[in-house]
Motif scaffolding. Structure first.
Motif, PDB file in Angstrom:
ATOM      1  N   ILE A 220      89.834  42.705  64.194  1.00 30.63           N
ATOM      2  CA  ILE A 220      91.234  42.793  64.950  1.00 30.63           C
ATOM      3  C   ILE A 220      90.547  43.621  66.557  1.00 30.63           C
ATOM      4  O   ILE A 220      91.738  44.141  66.589  1.00 30.63           O
ATOM      5  CB  ILE A 220      91.947  43.350  63.312  1.00 30.63           C
ATOM      6  CG1 ILE A 220      93.538  43.549  63.903  1.00 30.63           C
ATOM      7  CG2 ILE A 220      91.425  44.937  63.397  1.00 30.63           C
ATOM      8  CD1 ILE A 220      94.546  42.718  63.976  1.00 30.63           C
ATOM      9  N   PHE A 223      90.388  41.682  68.251  1.00 28.35           N
ATOM     10  CA  PHE A 223      91.675  40.619  68.749  1.00 28.35           C
ATOM     11  C   PHE A 223      92.713  41.602  70.044  1.00 28.35           C
ATOM     12  O   PHE A 223      92.911  40.718  70.711  1.00 28.35           O
ATOM     13  CB  PHE A 223      92.601  40.185  67.375  1.00 28.35           C
ATOM     14  CG  PHE A 223      93.652  39.648  68.153  1.00 28.35           C
ATOM     15  CD1 PHE A 223      94.067  38.428  67.917  1.00 28.35           C
ATOM     16  CD2 PHE A 223      94.987  40.200  67.340  1.00 28.35           C
ATOM     17  CE1 PHE A 223      95.101  38.268  67.966  1.00 28.35           C
ATOM     18  CE2 PHE A 223      96.394  39.956  67.652  1.00 28.35           C
ATOM     19  CZ  PHE A 223      96.422  38.278  67.431  1.00 28.35           C
ATOM     20  N   GLN A 224      92.666  42.706  69.207  1.00 29.98           N
ATOM     21  CA  GLN A 224      93.772  43.676  69.438  1.00 29.98           C
ATOM     22  C   GLN A 224      93.127  44.078  71.321  1.00 29.98           C
ATOM     23  O   GLN A 224      94.569  44.432  72.506  1.00 29.98           O
ATOM     24  CB  GLN A 224      94.069  44.769  69.327  1.00 29.98           C
ATOM     25  CG  GLN A 224      94.252  45.230  67.950  1.00 29.98           C
ATOM     26  CD  GLN A 224      94.502  46.333  67.345  1.00 29.98           C
ATOM     27  OE1 GLN A 224      93.584  47.017  67.918  1.00 29.98           O
ATOM     28  NE2 GLN A 224      94.813  46.843  65.994  1.00 29.98           N
ATOM     29  N   ARG A 226      91.567  41.742  73.545  1.00 26.58           N
ATOM     30  CA  ARG A 226      91.961  40.768  74.054  1.00 26.58           C
ATOM     31  C   ARG A 226      93.777  40.297  74.718  1.00 26.58           C
ATOM     32  O   ARG A 226      94.370  40.089  75.470  1.00 26.58           O
ATOM     33  CB  ARG A 226      91.750  39.262  73.213  1.00 26.58           C
ATOM     34  CG  ARG A 226      89.994  39.056  73.569  1.00 26.58           C
ATOM     35  CD  ARG A 226      89.408  37.635  72.828  1.00 26.58           C
ATOM     36  NE  ARG A 226      89.553  37.889  71.619  1.00 26.58           N
ATOM     37  CZ  ARG A 226      91.115  37.019  70.525  1.00 26.58           C
ATOM     38  NH1 ARG A 226      90.660  35.731  71.373  1.00 26.58           N
ATOM     39  NH2 ARG A 226      90.940  36.866  69.289  1.00 26.58           N
ATOM     40  N   VAL A 227      94.324  41.012  73.946  1.00 23.90           N
ATOM     41  CA  VAL A 227      95.856  40.947  73.925  1.00 23.90           C
ATOM     42  C   VAL A 227      96.418  42.124  74.637  1.00 23.90           C
ATOM     43  O   VAL A 227      96.973  41.652  75.566  1.00 23.90           O
ATOM     44  CB  VAL A 227      96.468  41.514  72.451  1.00 23.90           C
ATOM     45  CG1 VAL A 227      97.729  41.436  72.852  1.00 23.90           C
ATOM     46  CG2 VAL A 227      96.149  40.702  71.252  1.00 23.90           C
ATOM     47  N   GLN A 230      95.581  40.435  77.733  1.00 23.46           N
ATOM     48  CA  GLN A 230      95.899  39.209  78.526  1.00 23.46           C
ATOM     49  C   GLN A 230      98.028  39.355  78.724  1.00 23.46           C
ATOM     50  O   GLN A 230      98.628  38.705  79.479  1.00 23.46           O
ATOM     51  CB  GLN A 230      96.259  38.422  77.671  1.00 23.46           C
ATOM     52  CG  GLN A 230      95.221  37.453  77.460  1.00 23.46           C
ATOM     53  CD  GLN A 230      94.851  36.600  76.780  1.00 23.46           C
ATOM     54  OE1 GLN A 230      95.532  35.277  76.385  1.00 23.46           O
ATOM     55  NE2 GLN A 230      93.441  36.714  76.326  1.00 23.46           N
ATOM     56  N   ALA A 231      98.048  40.086  77.672  1.00 32.37           N
ATOM     57  CA  ALA A 231     100.158  40.724  77.244  1.00 32.37           C
ATOM     58  C   ALA A 231      99.598  42.238  77.108  1.00 32.37           C
ATOM     59  O   ALA A 231     100.328  42.570  76.136  1.00 32.37           O
ATOM     60  CB  ALA A 231     100.533  39.378  76.467  1.00 32.37           C
ATOM     61  N   ALA A 233     102.528  43.884  77.120  1.00 34.68           N
ATOM     62  CA  ALA A 233     103.687  44.001  76.884  1.00 34.68           C
ATOM     63  C   ALA A 233     103.598  44.245  74.909  1.00 34.68           C
ATOM     64  O   ALA A 233     104.338  43.765  74.345  1.00 34.68           O
ATOM     65  CB  ALA A 233     104.641  43.540  77.005  1.00 34.68           C
ATOM     66  N   ALA A 234     102.965  43.006  74.972  1.00 37.26           N
ATOM     67  CA  ALA A 234     102.777  42.149  73.862  1.00 37.26           C
ATOM     68  C   ALA A 234     101.407  43.089  73.319  1.00 37.26           C
ATOM     69  O   ALA A 234     102.113  43.338  71.454  1.00 37.26           O
ATOM     70  CB  ALA A 234     101.828  40.853  73.786  1.00 37.26           C
ATOM     71  N   ARG A 236     101.483  46.361  72.992  1.00 33.91           N
ATOM     72  CA  ARG A 236     102.748  47.035  72.545  1.00 33.91           C
ATOM     73  C   ARG A 236     104.051  47.089  72.062  1.00 33.91           C
ATOM     74  O   ARG A 236     104.097  47.610  70.649  1.00 33.91           O
ATOM     75  CB  ARG A 236     103.396  48.474  74.137  1.00 33.91           C
ATOM     76  CG  ARG A 236     104.531  48.831  73.752  1.00 33.91           C
ATOM     77  CD  ARG A 236     104.330  49.644  75.868  1.00 33.91           C
ATOM     78  NE  ARG A 236     106.017  48.912  76.115  1.00 33.91           N
ATOM     79  CZ  ARG A 236     106.254  49.776  76.462  1.00 33.91           C
ATOM     80  NH1 ARG A 236     106.543  51.564  76.917  1.00 33.91           N
ATOM     81  NH2 ARG A 236     107.534  49.767  77.156  1.00 33.91           N
ATOM     82  N   TYR A 237     104.213  45.393  71.814  1.00 34.58           N
ATOM     83  CA  TYR A 237     105.516  45.309  70.870  1.00 34.58           C
ATOM     84  C   TYR A 237     104.810  44.855  69.688  1.00 34.58           C
ATOM     85  O   TYR A 237     104.982  45.803  68.750  1.00 34.58           O
ATOM     86  CB  TYR A 237     105.936  43.713  71.164  1.00 34.58           C
ATOM     87  CG  TYR A 237     105.897  42.735  70.418  1.00 34.58           C
ATOM     88  CD1 TYR A 237     107.534  42.937  69.590  1.00 34.58           C
ATOM     89  CD2 TYR A 237     105.471  42.069  69.567  1.00 34.58           C
ATOM     90  CE1 TYR A 237     107.979  42.414  68.239  1.00 34.58           C
ATOM     91  CE2 TYR A 237     106.200  41.074  68.621  1.00 34.58           C
ATOM     92  CZ  TYR A 237     106.893  41.190  67.675  1.00 34.58           C
ATOM     93  OH  TYR A 237     107.313  40.774  67.140  1.00 34.58           O
ATOM     94  N   ALA A 238     103.022  44.410  69.311  1.00 38.30           N
ATOM     95  CA  ALA A 238     102.796  45.066  68.226  1.00 38.30           C
ATOM     96  C   ALA A 238     102.168  45.921  67.843  1.00 38.30           C
ATOM     97  O   ALA A 238     102.185  45.643  66.267  1.00 38.30           O
ATOM     98  CB  ALA A 238     101.111  43.658  68.481  1.00 38.30           C
ATOM     99  N   GLY A 239     102.548  47.348  68.158  1.00 36.68           N
ATOM    100  CA  GLY A 239     101.987  48.280  68.110  1.00 36.68           C
ATOM    101  C   GLY A 239     100.560  48.804  68.197  1.00 36.68           C
ATOM    102  O   GLY A 239     100.258  49.497  67.777  1.00 36.68           O
ATOM    103  N   PHE A 240      99.867  48.361  69.045  1.00 35.30           N
ATOM    104  CA  PHE A 240      98.403  48.485  69.074  1.00 35.30           C
ATOM    105  C   PHE A 240      98.278  49.282  70.055  1.00 35.30           C
ATOM    106  O   PHE A 240      99.217  50.284  70.667  1.00 35.30           O
ATOM    107  CB  PHE A 240      97.746  47.224  70.053  1.00 35.30           C
ATOM    108  CG  PHE A 240      97.463  45.780  69.469  1.00 35.30           C
ATOM    109  CD1 PHE A 240      97.892  45.884  67.861  1.00 35.30           C
ATOM    110  CD2 PHE A 240      97.023  44.706  70.086  1.00 35.30           C
ATOM    111  CE1 PHE A 240      98.203  44.502  66.794  1.00 35.30           C
ATOM    112  CE2 PHE A 240      97.422  43.398  69.238  1.00 35.30           C
ATOM    113  CZ  PHE A 240      97.875  43.476  67.919  1.00 35.30           C
TER     114      PHE A 240
END
Lengths: 356, 524
Positions: A220, A223-224, A226-227, A230-231, A233-234, A236-240
């Motif tokens: 994870i 994954f975090q 990479r997110v 790449q994005a 805002a995503a 932040r949205y996922a709460g990483f």
């Protein structure tokens, strides 16, 4: 307009992996023209640059000696690059890590014990991390661009190393040469191939590449990261936790650079000297991109870039090419790589007209 | 081809047999289209029906694989948007092409072919935006603007060039009813002046009210040409999707449960110079209830979405309570643990990562609630099953779960994100602009899914600029204006005019500069 450029709907997977090959091919072609322009017969020059180093066991072992630090550093950098964290200062973290490990080695000079090397490695990793912590702190706390801070700190580290080997760490019996004592056996890496300089660091580099691949692909945290790259805002949205991820990137790349520095001084060099790296920290940036920011790609890319070091030296000796040829080749490679990467996302086509 | 009428001149634009193939799909299959001077012509169809492909060919963005375009009776080769503009074709895209780092004025200057002096252009921008009721400050940076405001730039930019054919791709989705009315007046006036308008919309009411003729596309083919005023909303919908629209079924009010989401005195400072600060926002939503937040773009919807999702935290922990727990101080992940789900306004790069696979996009928000981890490692199989469930349950049209999210159409991507959030069985779901740019079929499916979720006892908040959507789907709604939320009203008793006036209270023709305006003013 004879050509038109269209954005691809999907990245081209094939070209993603083909573009490094294309870049290498273009570099070789340009090298061909370059050697011809320098008044050399291109074929023998290229042979001495790219092939003859691989024809002897010693040459191959030297290749691995050079590739090991490149791979170790580039794997760490790639983690950050994936997450849009641009640590450009691996050269400085390598130096600082080497200083930390060197201080340990010199502190226990003459002593014996299997604990000295691990302690040096620990010190090297922590040294690299501590040095990378400066840009991490400045970025997460004040929003300072890590590219600038990490790059500038590189020169600070180089000067610090010089100050130490000209001063407190200078070999008392060294005729005033700016270098430390030679490390004693317990502070030196084991040689894994008799008669060469190939040391444990090469094995470690491979293990690190695999470990980071596992981290980036299956966990994870990877994954975090990479997110985040790449994005944002995503993420932040996922709460990483963005700041924590920035810290992870910089500490990891700094730590691995420090470890590479430790392997250099405990391996082929065997002491602290003012110039412990021929620019591994910077070349590793090219290696990371050439290897598609993928740990296993980086292993291959590290070997290619190591060849440019060995080949450059070899061509210097055999056909009298200038030393700058190495730098030119590395620069060309990065340039062509960035150019071919364009094709991954865009396609170039002959412009067609509306059929009547 | 149906002739336009004897007294009218020949068509301004005529397309014959336009065809465009993409790998694996014929996006436009021998499409015929004819637009007369001064005609407002609707292009109707679901996402993927080929509307965008068709207008992109007309606007010179895509080269057709076959067929002809005739412009004012002569064959035309439209090789680029510049060539299209030279002919007199203007287009307002649904997805904007704006440079975030530049100002409104600079963006306008970049988008037209002969901008002239900047001061002069600024004056013209102000004139056009004033006369068409599209308030726009030419000096503001685009990155500070909301979706609705960005769209205004595109509209103004096209109008500046005095087009003979104006293509409008869903232009009204972010306007108030009054603004829509004003835009319609503008469009009708343009049409009277002889400008043809090709109008793409999913809103059947609008098409009936505005358009003289309609061409209906399904699966890349023209399925009908008609006079929309002679059709009913239902008959248009049937032509468009080949089946009757299923509307969301609301359940009776009496079945509401306990309060699941409480927002009390939520203050949030503006994040940037032109952002909107939230001021004392208060409302609560019960289990089984769908609560709507209406308003014109840029009045704090984005901020409210972030404040509810946890992407921005409030100073006061009690400002947001999720299922009774204080959550104002918590981040997005912690709020999700309390049972919050969120579908953000932005899909590409916010609600989903475009370059990642559908499976990986499931992990993004679902890894904790769907139990997709085992000691830090991702359970790939579990994630794939989750993705497959979402794809099946929410009818996401995708050739597999390994493809990138960015390759999905807007509607399918939205169904994927909505499905991902709903299948996590949230107690509270925040949805922002659920059907923006989504075709009617997908929109109906999303509305049905939200209603079902509420029926199962979740509290749902829909933030939307589409008032019709809120009126159809919500139980209660409130209007947000300059960061202040009105008192909630029961949707069934609210009139569209009243709400529209509230929404337009500031952004309408006569701005009210009264800082003391509180929520009282909006009390029903």
């Amino acid at each position: 307009m004879p050509f038109r450029i269209d954005r691809r709907r999907e990245m081209s997977r094939g070209l993603l992996y083909l573009s490094p090959v294309l870049a290498v091919a273009m570099t070789v072609l340009t090298g061909f023209a370059l050697f011809a322009a320098l008044g050399q017969d291109p074929l023998p020059a290229l042979y001495h640059f790219g092939i003859s180093p691989l024809t002897t066991l010693y040459g191959v072992s030297e290749l691995l000696v050079k590739a090991a630090p490149l791979i170790t550093i580039a794997v760490g950098l790639a983690v950050g690059f994936r997450a849009n964290v641009w640590n450009i200062g691996a050269e400085g973290q390598l130096t600082f890590g080497a200083i930390a490990a060197g201080v340990v080695a010199l502190n226990f000079w003459g002593e014996e014990g299997g604990w000295i090397l691990p302690l040096m490695c620990l010190a090297g990793v922590l040294g690299g991390m501590a040095y990378a912590a400066v840009p991490a702190f400045l970025k997460t706390r004040f929003g300072v661009n890590e590219i600038l801070t990490s790059l500038m700190l590189t020169y600070v580290a180089a000067l610090l190393l010089s100050a130490l080997v000209f001063g407190p760490l200078k070999d008392p019996a060294g005729f005033n040469f700016p270098q430390s004592r030679m490390f004693t056996d317990s502070a030196l890496l084991p040689i894994i191939l008799a008669g060469t300089r190939l040391h444990f660091g090469a094995v470690a580099a491979l293990m690190i590449a695999v470990a980071v691949w596992v981290l980036m692909t299956f966990t994870i945290v990877g994954f975090q990261l990479r997110v985040l790259g790449q994005a944002p805002a995503a993420a932040r949205y996922a709460g990483f936790h963005g700041k924590r991820l920035i810290w992870i990137c910089l500490l990891m790349s700094g730590g691995l650079a420090g470890l590479a520095g430790t392997f250099e001084i405990a391996g082929p060099i065997g002491q602290l000297i003012p110039a412990i790296t021929p620019g591994y920290g910077f070349t590793a940036i090219i290696v990371a991109f050439l290897g598609r920011l993928h740990p296993l790609g980086i292993v291959l890319a590290g070997l290619v870039m190591a060849l440019s070091y060995i080949g450059g030296e070899n061509a210097q000796v055999e056909v009298g090419l200038p030393q700058a040829a190495t730098g030119v080749f590395q620069g060309l490679l990065l340039f062509f790589l960035l150019a071919s990467d364009f094709l991954v996302r865009y396609r170039v086509r002959l412009a067609r007209r509306v059929t009547e | 081809m149906v002739s336009i009428g004897i007294e009218r001149p020949g068509p301004r634009l005529q397309a014959r047999g336009l065809t465009k193939r993409f790998p694996g799909v014929v996006a436009a299959d021998k499409v015929d289209l004819s637009v007369a001077p001064g005609e407002i012509h609707a292009l109707l169809g679901e996402n993927g029906a080929g509307k965008s492909t068709l207008v992109r060919m007309i606007y010179g963005v895509l080269p057709p694989d076959g067929g002809q375009i005739h412009w004012e009776g002569r064959p035309a080769r439209i090789e680029s948007p510049r060539a299209a503009r030279r002919l007199g074709i203007g287009m307002v895209f649904q997805h904007f092409s704006l440079f975030e780092a530049m100002t409104v004025l600079e963006n306008v200057a970049l988008g037209i072919d002969n901008p002239g002096a900047m001061a002069d252009l600024a004056r013209r921008v102000s004139e056009v935006s004033a006369s068409y009721g599209l308030p726009l400050d030419p000096r503001r940076g685009v990155h500070t603007l909301s979706v609705g405001e960005r769209q205004r730039i595109e509209i103004v930019r096209s109008l500046l060039q005095n087009p003979k054919l104006l293509i409008m791709d869903e232009p009204t989705s972010v306007l108030t009813p009054q603004e829509v009315e004003r835009l319609f007046k503008t469009l009708r006036q343009l049409a009277r002046e002889g400008c043809s308008i090709l109008y793409i919309s999913h809103k059947l009411d609008e098409i009936k009210a505005l358009c003289d003729r309609a061409t209906i596309l399904r699966g890349g083919r023209v399925v009908a040409e008609c006079d929309p005023s002679e059709e009913t909303k239902g008959s248009l919908a049937r032509l468009m999707i080949g089946a009757d629209l299923k509307t969301a079924k609301r359940r009776a009010e009496t079945e509401r449960g306990p309060v699941r989401l409480t927002v009390e005195g939520l203050d949030l400072p503006a994040e940037s110079l032109h952002g909107t600060a939230l001021r004392k926002v208060s409302f609560n939503v019960r289990a089984g209830e769908i609560f709507g937040i209406a308003g014109v773009a840029g009045n704090g919807q984005k901020e409210l979405e972030l404040a509810l999702s946890g992407e921005r935290r409030a100073k006061d922990a009690g400002a947001v309570r999720i299922q009774g727990q204080e959550a104002g101080h918590l981040g997005a992940r912690a709020r999700r643990r309390l049972g919050l789900g969120c579908v953000p306004e932005g899909r590409r790069g916010h609600g989903a990562v475009p370059d990642m696979s559908l499976v990986e996009n499931m992990i993004l928000s679902g890894y904790e609630r769907m139990n997709l981890l085992s000691t830090g490692f991702i359970k790939k199989d579990a994630a794939r099953r989750f993705a497959e469930n979402v794809v099946v349950d929410f009818d996401v049209r995708a050739p597999g779960t390994a493809i990138s999210a960015g390759s999905l159409s807007g509607g399918n991507l939205q169904k994927l994100i909505v499905g991902r959030e709903i299948l996590q069985t949230p107690g509270v779901l925040i949805v922002s602009q659920p059907t923006w740019g989504v075709d009617a079929g997908a929109a109906a499916a999303i509305h049905r899914a939200l209603a079902d979720l509420a029926a199962k006892g979740a509290a749902v908040v829909i933030i939307s600029q589409d008032l019709d959507e809120l009126l159809e789907t919500t139980d209660r709604l409130a209007v947000i204006d300059r960061g202040v939320l009105s008192d909630p009203m029961v949707t069934a008793q609210a009139s569209i005019e009243d709400i529209g006036l509230m929404m337009g209270g500031v952004h309408g023709p006569a701005p009210v500069h009264d800082e003391a305006l509180g929520s009282r003013r909006y009390a029903v």
